[in-house]
Write a protein that holds these residues in place. Structure first.
Motif, PDB file in Angstrom:
ATOM      1  N   GLU A   4      39.052  43.095  36.104  1.00 40.93           N
ATOM      2  CA  GLU A   4      39.613  41.961  35.366  1.00 40.93           C
ATOM      3  C   GLU A   4      39.079  41.851  33.950  1.00 40.93           C
ATOM      4  O   GLU A   4      39.791  41.405  33.051  1.00 40.93           O
ATOM      5  N   ASN A   5      37.822  42.188  33.711  1.00 40.14           N
ATOM      6  CA  ASN A   5      37.263  42.055  32.363  1.00 40.14           C
ATOM      7  C   ASN A   5      37.338  43.365  31.568  1.00 40.14           C
ATOM      8  O   ASN A   5      36.845  43.437  30.448  1.00 40.14           O
ATOM      9  N   GLY A   6      37.907  44.414  32.176  1.00 40.57           N
ATOM     10  CA  GLY A   6      38.152  45.656  31.456  1.00 40.57           C
ATOM     11  C   GLY A   6      36.908  46.420  31.038  1.00 40.57           C
ATOM     12  O   GLY A   6      36.951  47.188  30.068  1.00 40.57           O
ATOM     13  N   ASP A   7      35.780  46.217  31.751  1.00 43.96           N
ATOM     14  CA  ASP A   7      34.540  46.911  31.360  1.00 43.96           C
ATOM     15  C   ASP A   7      34.370  48.264  32.058  1.00 43.96           C
ATOM     16  O   ASP A   7      33.320  48.904  31.954  1.00 43.96           O
TER      17      ASP A   7
ATOM     18  N   GLN B 244      45.534  53.201  38.128  1.00 47.07           N
ATOM     19  CA  GLN B 244      46.244  51.955  37.816  1.00 47.07           C
ATOM     20  C   GLN B 244      45.756  50.816  38.709  1.00 47.07           C
ATOM     21  O   GLN B 244      45.583  49.679  38.239  1.00 47.07           O
ATOM     22  N   LEU B 245      45.534  51.107  39.988  1.00 49.71           N
ATOM     23  CA  LEU B 245      45.054  50.084  40.910  1.00 49.71           C
ATOM     24  C   LEU B 245      43.679  49.594  40.504  1.00 49.71           C
ATOM     25  O   LEU B 245      43.386  48.397  40.521  1.00 49.71           O
ATOM     26  N   PHE B 246      42.799  50.523  40.096  1.00 50.42           N
ATOM     27  CA  PHE B 246      41.456  50.151  39.653  1.00 50.42           C
ATOM     28  C   PHE B 246      41.521  49.230  38.446  1.00 50.42           C
ATOM     29  O   PHE B 246      40.835  48.209  38.386  1.00 50.42           O
TER      30      PHE B 246
ATOM     31  N   LYS C  50      34.153  48.735  35.185  1.00 50.21           N
ATOM     32  CA  LYS C  50      33.400  48.572  36.423  1.00 50.21           C
ATOM     33  C   LYS C  50      34.007  47.436  37.224  1.00 50.21           C
ATOM     34  O   LYS C  50      34.619  46.522  36.656  1.00 50.21           O
ATOM     35  N   ILE C  51      33.825  47.484  38.528  1.00 50.95           N
ATOM     36  CA  ILE C  51      34.230  46.366  39.385  1.00 50.95           C
ATOM     37  C   ILE C  51      32.969  45.768  39.971  1.00 50.95           C
ATOM     38  O   ILE C  51      32.257  46.424  40.740  1.00 50.95           O
ATOM     39  N   ASP C  52      32.662  44.515  39.567  1.00 50.72           N
ATOM     40  CA  ASP C  52      31.448  43.872  40.065  1.00 50.72           C
ATOM     41  C   ASP C  52      31.712  43.246  41.432  1.00 50.72           C
ATOM     42  O   ASP C  52      32.821  43.346  41.977  1.00 50.72           O
ATOM     43  N   TYR C  53      30.689  42.583  41.962  1.00 47.27           N
ATOM     44  CA  TYR C  53      30.794  42.061  43.324  1.00 47.27           C
ATOM     45  C   TYR C  53      31.934  41.063  43.462  1.00 47.27           C
ATOM     46  O   TYR C  53      32.722  41.109  44.418  1.00 47.27           O
ATOM     47  N   ASP C  54      32.072  40.126  42.493  1.00 47.25           N
ATOM     48  CA  ASP C  54      33.121  39.110  42.597  1.00 47.25           C
ATOM     49  C   ASP C  54      34.501  39.749  42.525  1.00 47.25           C
ATOM     50  O   ASP C  54      35.421  39.378  43.271  1.00 47.25           O
ATOM     51  N   GLU C  55      34.666  40.689  41.621  1.00 47.37           N
ATOM     52  CA  GLU C  55      35.946  41.376  41.494  1.00 47.37           C
ATOM     53  C   GLU C  55      36.266  42.162  42.766  1.00 47.37           C
ATOM     54  O   GLU C  55      37.418  42.209  43.239  1.00 47.37           O
TER      55      GLU C  55
ATOM     56  N   ILE D 195      39.384  43.082  47.849  1.00 48.23           N
ATOM     57  CA  ILE D 195      39.570  43.400  49.266  1.00 48.23           C
ATOM     58  C   ILE D 195      40.193  42.242  50.020  1.00 48.23           C
ATOM     59  O   ILE D 195      40.888  42.421  51.014  1.00 48.23           O
ATOM     60  N   ALA D 196      39.989  40.989  49.510  1.00 52.29           N
ATOM     61  CA  ALA D 196      40.643  39.835  50.131  1.00 52.29           C
ATOM     62  C   ALA D 196      42.147  39.907  49.897  1.00 52.29           C
ATOM     63  O   ALA D 196      42.958  39.641  50.804  1.00 52.29           O
TER      64      ALA D 196
END
Length: 574
Positions: free
Chosen positions: A539-542, A532-534, A544-549, A554-555
């Motif tokens: 954000e774009n539901g692909d 659920q956290l992932f 994967k978590i890219d660098y910006d995400e 982590i911020a």
């Protein structure tokens, strides 16, 4: 402060991970198996003796791994396996007795027999008992076989004294078998070289070679005990047209004298010279010739022949290689007294010496003492067959090690270092393979066997040397906690099996990753909550978590590394 703490918290897992990876990688390369690969004689010590973790410096670790790596890349057809034995080429195997016979049997059984069909080896028992029972016929047969086959391995043997003859119940006084071998094989030289283990200081830092003239001198002397009288030594030429003459005449005035007569055959000194200079040139070491010609005038011929061969055929090659810089640009002669001193001083090694039979015997014993013990010196008799091919007999330069044999018979632990013995068998096997190919150049199976043999001997050396490097050597190398005779041989067998098996792998071993934490018994992560956290940060539901995400995640979680206070002041909000 918070940033510094976070940095330390992040760095500790990373450092721990790197340490774990380094540890696991090292264990995969060199961890030990609990399987007893040896015979029923083996008694492996506690588990720390099974570990391949090095106790020496990091440079030694690098050297060890580099040596291992070089031993794992043979030619594709040169690998060996336990399923398909290589037919070993014909070889004369001369067995001796006592501790060295026992140890050699052990390592032949565990190191060689699993990988080779040894049925073409001809075996001759030169123990005192068997020589006596056959009235020394077995010695004659061994010499004939060596002449026929050309490659010989010899275990140390006993030449019994008068007292030993009585103690053993021998009916015959047995002479040294070495004299019969040197004569029967047209002996040229006895080559004795230092054995080295990379990363372990023994005595000489670099190779030292020695050529000892194999014939002549005191060893073949005729002698008698005589009283007062006249001794006349007369030479009778084989040419009937040449008159005989008196070599020496002397009056003996004592009641008790021993008279001795011997000769120094010099016809093969030029062959000794070629062997010596070729070996020195190949090894890139500086040659010296040793005599006592200032006093023993008859030795001048040895020096003169050696120098003539050198100047005519080798001087320029040695000079071009820079190997004459330490001796003034010329082949240097050393008086035997001076050679004795230089052997103690020249501990950097990198030189070779050639001498008469007796001087060579004495000086090589001194080399053995400087270089730790006779167990770290090879001994190779080189003779010449009727067809011009070289006969080579290999043996350890030490004896039968009677004291350890008596301990063994008494049921005590022993720790015999077999390095000199196995180097002898390696040399004999390699020479046998060379002769086999020379006699059968079109036989692809024999050519392949030669490559397999050289791969095997190289890998065996690596296994033996690494066992010493890991502190698992015999007690002469590793101290009181060192391995016993049986344990050391078993440990090398285990390591050799691993090294040879690794050569069959078509692909290199994978790069290790950190083991999945799910494998841990105390794993208590809620996988559903992690999912659920992932999804909340994908954000774009692909999927994967890219660098910006990742940065935003982590911020938001307060895990992002912070800039230093000084740097933050320079970029204050406006």
């Amino acid at each position: 402060m918070a940033s510094s703490m976070l940095s330390r918290q992040l760095s500790r897992p990373v450092a721990a991970l790197l340490q774990r990876r380094a540890f696991v990688s090292h264990r995969i390369l060199s961890s030990s198996s609990s399987t007893n690969a040896g015979s029923s004689h083996q008694r492996f010590p506690s588990s720390n003796h099974h570990s391949d973790s090095l106790t020496s410096s990091s440079s030694a670790t690098t050297s060890s791994r580099r040596t291992f790596a070089s031993a794992t890349k043979p030619l594709p057809h040169a690998t060996l396996s336990l399923e398909h034995k290589v037919v070993a080429p014909p070889l004369v195997y001369i067995s001796g007795e006592e501790m060295t016979h026992y140890a050699t049997n052990l390592f032949v059984e565990q190191w060689f027999a699993p990988y080779f069909d040894l049925s073409q080896w001809e075996r001759y028992d030169l123990s005192c008992k068997h020589r006596d029972e056959t009235n020394d016929l077995v010695l004659q047969q061994a010499v004939q076989a060596g002449k026929r086959i050309g490659a010989v391995f010899k275990e140390p043997t006993i030449t019994p004294s008068a007292l030993q003859q009585q103690e053993m119940g021998l009916k015959n006084a047995l002479s040294s078998p070495n004299g019969a071998m040197r004569k029967g094989w047209n002996g040229i030289t006895i080559s004795r070289d230092t054995i080295h283990i990379e990363g372990i200081a023994l005595g000489y830092k670099n190779k030292v070679f020695f050529e000892r003239h194999a014939v002549g001198g005191e060893y073949g002397a005729g002698w008698a005990r005589v009283g007062k009288g006249t001794l006349l030594t007369t030479y009778m030429p084989s040419d009937a047209n040449s008159p005989p003459f008196v070599v020496d005449k002397r009056d003996l005035k004592d009641d008790h004298n021993v008279v001795v007569v011997y000769d120094n055959p010099y016809d093969n000194v030029d062959e000794l010279a070629h062997l010596f200079f070729q070996r020195c040139l190949e090894a890139k070491i500086t040659p010296y010739v040793v005599t006592k010609k200032t006093v023993f005038k008859w030795q001048e011929g040895f020096w003169a022949t050696m120098k003539a061969v050198f100047d005519a055929e080798y001087k320029q090659q040695f000079a071009s290689a820079g190997l004459l810089e330490r001796c003034g640009g010329e082949l240097q002669h050393l008086i035997s007294d001076a050679a004795t001193m230089q052997l103690i001083r020249w501990t950097d090694g990198g030189f070779g010496m050639a001498a008469h039979n007796y001087d060579g015997d004495m000086l090589t014993d001194q080399i053995a003492q400087v270089h730790r013990s006779p167990g770290f010196i090879t001994s190779n008799l080189v003779g010449k067959n009727d067809d011009g091919t070289l006969i080579k007999e290999f043996e350890a330069s030490h004896g039968t090690v009677s004291d350890l044999w008596h301990d063994h018979l008494a049921g005590k632990e022993t720790s015999l270092n077999p390095l000199g013995l196995v180097e002898a068998l390696i040399g004999a096997l390699e020479h046998a393979a060379t002769l086999d190919v020379e006699r059968n150049p079109d036989d692809e199976a024999k050519v392949m066997a030669k490559d397999q043999i050289h791969n095997f001997t190289s890998t065996l050396r690596t296994a033996i040397h690494n066992t010493f490097r890991y502190g698992q050597g015999t007690r002469d190398m590793s101290g009181p906690k060192g391995f016993t005779t049986e344990d050391f041989i078993g440990k090398v067998a285990w390591r050799l099996k691993r090294y040879l098996a690794s050569q069959d792998e078509e692909m290199p071993p994978p790069v290790l990753q950190e083991p999945d934490r799910k494998f841990r018994r105390n794993y208590d992560v809620d996988d559903e909550m992690v999912k659920q956290l992932f999804e909340s940060y994908d954000e774009n539901g692909d999927g994967k978590i890219d660098y910006d995400e990742f940065t935003r995640m982590i911020a938001k979680l307060g895990l992002a590394p912070k800039k230093s206070l000084d740097e933050g002041k320079k970029h204050a909000d406006v």
